[in-house]
Enzyme design. Sequence first.
Site, PDB file in Angstrom:
ATOM      1  CG  HIS A 229      27.414  30.456   0.526  1.00 15.97           C
ATOM      2  ND1 HIS A 229      26.741  32.162   0.415  1.00 15.97           N
ATOM      3  CD2 HIS A 229      26.564  30.566   1.991  1.00 15.97           C
ATOM      4  CE1 HIS A 229      26.215  32.434   1.263  1.00 15.97           C
ATOM      5  NE2 HIS A 229      25.909  31.698   2.066  1.00 15.97           N
ATOM      6  CD  GLU A 269      20.033  26.960  -5.981  1.00 20.72           C
ATOM      7  OE1 GLU A 269      20.299  27.886  -5.435  1.00 20.72           O
ATOM      8  OE2 GLU A 269      19.637  27.226  -6.180  1.00 20.72           O
ATOM      9  CG  HIS A 271      22.766  27.558   0.608  1.00 23.01           C
ATOM     10  ND1 HIS A 271      23.277  29.134  -0.161  1.00 23.01           N
ATOM     11  CD2 HIS A 271      22.162  27.924   0.703  1.00 23.01           C
ATOM     12  CE1 HIS A 271      22.389  29.425  -0.934  1.00 23.01           C
ATOM     13  NE2 HIS A 271      22.014  28.501  -0.723  1.00 23.01           N
ATOM     14  CD  GLU A 286      17.717  27.924  -1.847  1.00 20.72           C
ATOM     15  OE1 GLU A 286      17.492  28.814  -1.925  1.00 20.72           O
ATOM     16  OE2 GLU A 286      19.380  28.279  -2.038  1.00 20.72           O
TER      17      GLU A 286
END
Length: 299
Positions: A229, A269, A271, A286
């Site tokens: 990402h 998660e 990011h 997250e």
Amino acid sequence: MNQVEMTEFPVGKPQEALYGVASTPDGALWFTLAKGNAIGRLSPDGAVSRFPLPHTDGQPTTITCGPDGRPWFTLSSANAIGRLAPDGALRMFELPRPASRPFGIAGGHDGCLWFAEMAGDRIGRITIDGDIEEYDLPVKGGYPSCMAAGRDGLMWFTLNQAGAVGSISATAAPRIFPLGAADAAPVGIASDAQGALWIAQAGNGAIVRFDAGGRITEFPLHSRAARPHAIAADAAGNLWFTEWGANRIGRISEAGDLAGYELAAPGSEPHGIAIDPHGCVWAALETGRLVRLQASPRD
């Protein structure tokens, strides 16, 4: 390679969707809470501060350290760019055209901030005083996503739905360069010390090197479902990136050597990612935590 030590710091709640992270020269980490409608700060001594935003659902996403040393961030739903002072004083700059959905933002060589308008098919430029200019792109529906300042003096950006990267400056018209893979879905972008650009391709699980001559080299990750990402360069010549789909932080050297570091909790998660003044790597999870990795020297 030295052992990498990972330490997590709780800074928010899982439902607040911790998303972006940036380091400022004072050693603080600033972060966005996309669903918590707030910006947070983790000080070097571990204290956490929170700065609520004046919107019901502004959706703050990407954040960066501006040329003025302050955190600048995009508010995708509020259609604005924000800036915070160390004391929490907030300035908001609404974009000229509605529903542009600003996302990626980065400081430029010209002392301004540049940002990508996902729904507007435009790249924007904002001065420290808040004056905004917008530049239309020659690709419609390309979903301009993240930004980075190149060593060539240009600003570079990813086009997530067009499978391409582009360049622009205040005096140079935008140029588009396809990456070659139809399923690339590029997101993060960073520049290394040699002038090459590194791109995280979320769609096909690869990191791509785009050199100054336009040559593209793809480095597949351990899993095509890793969904890389965000990506950031450290001073030792390594590129660090989040693997949103694989629950890992990845590292690639300029020579293409890959390494990965599993996060402690399943479903973290990761990011956003940033490098602090001491060379430590930080990622936004997250789950509401920031994770710190001690950056290793080049192999």
